[in-house]
Design a protein around this motif. Structure first.
Motif, short mmCIF file in Angstrom:
data_model
loop_
_atom_site.label_atom_id
_atom_site.label_comp_id
_atom_site.label_asym_id
_atom_site.label_seq_id
_atom_site.Cartn_x
_atom_site.Cartn_y
_atom_site.Cartn_z
N LYS A 53 0.88 -1.17 0.00
CA LYS A 53 0.00 0.00 0.00
C LYS A 53 0.92 1.22 0.00
CE LYS A 53 -4.13 1.74 0.34
NZ LYS A 53 -4.90 1.79 -0.88
N HIS A 54 0.89 1.97 -1.08
CA HIS A 54 1.89 3.01 -1.32
C HIS A 54 1.26 4.40 -1.23
CE1 HIS A 54 5.25 5.07 -3.27
NE2 HIS A 54 5.94 3.96 -3.14
N THR A 55 2.05 5.36 -0.81
CA THR A 55 1.57 6.74 -0.69
C THR A 55 1.44 7.44 -2.04
OG1 THR A 55 3.82 7.61 -0.50
CG2 THR A 55 2.69 7.02 1.55
N LEU A 120 3.87 15.67 -17.18
CA LEU A 120 4.46 14.99 -18.34
C LEU A 120 3.78 13.65 -18.59
CD1 LEU A 120 6.67 15.02 -20.51
CD2 LEU A 120 8.24 14.07 -18.81
N ILE A 121 3.75 12.79 -17.59
CA ILE A 121 3.18 11.45 -17.75
C ILE A 121 2.98 10.86 -16.35
CG2 ILE A 121 5.41 10.23 -17.89
CD1 ILE A 121 4.15 8.54 -20.20
N SER A 122 2.11 9.89 -16.23
CA SER A 122 1.97 9.17 -14.96
C SER A 122 1.98 7.68 -15.25
CB SER A 122 0.68 9.58 -14.22
OG SER A 122 -0.45 9.26 -14.98
N SER A 123 2.34 6.90 -14.22
CA SER A 123 2.46 5.46 -14.42
C SER A 123 2.29 4.73 -13.10
CB SER A 123 3.85 5.14 -14.99
OG SER A 123 4.05 3.75 -15.11
N TRP A 124 1.62 3.58 -13.15
CA TRP A 124 1.67 2.65 -12.04
C TRP A 124 3.00 1.92 -12.16
CZ3 TRP A 124 -3.59 2.43 -14.13
CH2 TRP A 124 -4.53 3.02 -13.26
N THR A 125 3.80 1.95 -11.11
CA THR A 125 5.16 1.43 -11.23
C THR A 125 5.22 -0.10 -11.29
OG1 THR A 125 5.44 1.53 -8.82
CG2 THR A 125 6.19 3.44 -10.11
N THR A 126 4.45 -0.77 -10.46
CA THR A 126 4.46 -2.24 -10.42
C THR A 126 3.06 -2.70 -10.04
OG1 THR A 126 6.72 -2.08 -9.55
CG2 THR A 126 5.73 -4.25 -9.56
N PRO A 127 2.08 -2.64 -10.97
CA PRO A 127 0.69 -2.88 -10.60
C PRO A 127 0.39 -4.29 -10.10
CG PRO A 127 0.91 -2.61 -12.97
CD PRO A 127 2.23 -2.27 -12.38
N GLY A 128 1.26 -5.23 -10.32
CA GLY A 128 1.05 -6.57 -9.77
C GLY A 128 1.51 -6.70 -8.33
N GLY A 129 2.25 -5.69 -7.82
CA GLY A 129 2.80 -5.81 -6.48
C GLY A 129 2.57 -4.62 -5.57
N ASP A 131 0.32 -0.44 -5.29
CA ASP A 131 -0.65 0.47 -5.89
C ASP A 131 -0.05 1.86 -6.12
OD1 ASP A 131 -0.52 1.37 -3.27
OD2 ASP A 131 -2.69 1.41 -2.96
N GLU A 132 1.29 1.94 -6.22
CA GLU A 132 1.95 3.22 -6.41
C GLU A 132 1.64 3.82 -7.78
OE1 GLU A 132 6.40 5.28 -6.52
OE2 GLU A 132 6.21 3.10 -6.70
N LEU A 133 1.16 5.05 -7.76
CA LEU A 133 1.01 5.85 -8.98
C LEU A 133 2.04 6.96 -8.89
CD1 LEU A 133 -0.54 6.55 -11.60
CD2 LEU A 133 -1.95 8.08 -10.20
N ILE A 134 2.92 7.03 -9.88
CA ILE A 134 3.91 8.11 -9.90
C ILE A 134 3.52 9.11 -10.97
CG2 ILE A 134 5.54 6.92 -11.43
CD1 ILE A 134 7.72 8.29 -9.53
N ARG A 135 3.57 10.37 -10.60
CA ARG A 135 3.30 11.46 -11.53
C ARG A 135 4.63 12.11 -11.87
NH1 ARG A 135 -0.60 11.02 -7.67
NH2 ARG A 135 -2.76 11.12 -8.35
#
Length: 196
Positions: A53-55, A120-129, A131-135
């Motif tokens: 569970k990621h911030t 610029l872009i956003s991405s889920w870093t490792t959606p299988g492990g 819930d981090e979304l990085i902007r």
């Protein structure tokens, strides 16, 4: 068997899905983030999934007037490498907007400020492990900040390097730099730049 569409590539997008969570337990409470174990109703049955569970986080592609990108190198214990990265940090201040967090992180990690900011872009870093979304933000008009930040632990020996954007992209594509957030940010920045 899963249906395969043949629609336009412009219509491709991630789709939200919210199966019923039957039970959610804190499996591990960490200093920075936690591990959660969820029992989920899915399809005709149930499944159990553990994840971090990621911030959430932010990263910055800082470009100067010479088309160079700011890279930082620091030790990352899980991979036992000093990898090259973009300046980045956690969304760990309650209520802080991602843009303000990005501005704070650029100052804290590189002692820099920027005149112009844009998403610029956003991405889920490792959606299988997790819930981090990085902007990731693009910062231009970069200059030295008025204050120098104290750093500790692995941040105390951060190495800063201004690298031509094309050279940094070559290093990613040749496998010499393997940080996923770095790769996404560099490629998005190269795509965003005006064609000459």
């Amino acid at each position: 068997m899963t249906d395969v569409s043949t629609g336009s590539a412009r219509q491709l997008r991630d789709e939200p899905l919210t199966p019923e969570v039957l039970q959610s337990d804190l499996a591990f409470h960490g200093r920075v983030w936690d591990v959660v174990s969820d029992r989920v109703a899915y399809g005709e049955g149930e499944m159990v999934r553990q994840y971090v569970k990621h911030t959430g986080a932010v990263a910055i592609v800082a470009l100067d007037d010479q088309d160079r990108v700011l890279l930082i190198q620091q030790y990352r214990h899980p991979i036992r490498h000093r990898d090259w990265e973009l300046p980045a940090g956690l969304l760990d201040i309650e209520g802080e907007e991602p843009l303000l967090a990005a501005q704070r992180e650029l100052a804290e990690e590189a002692d820099l400020v920027a005149a112009h900011w844009e998403p610029l872009i956003s991405s889920w870093t490792t959606p299988g492990g997790n819930d981090e979304l990085i902007r990731i933000f693009l910062a231009t008009g970069v200059e030295q900040a008025s204050a120098v930040h104290d750093r500790e632990d692995e941040e105390a020996d951060i190495r800063l390097e201004w690298v031509p954007l094309a050279d940094a992209i070559d290093a990613v594509l040749e496998g010499r730099m393997r940080n996923g957030i770095l790769a996404i940010g560099l490629l998005a920045a190269a795509r965003r730049r005006p064609k000459v």
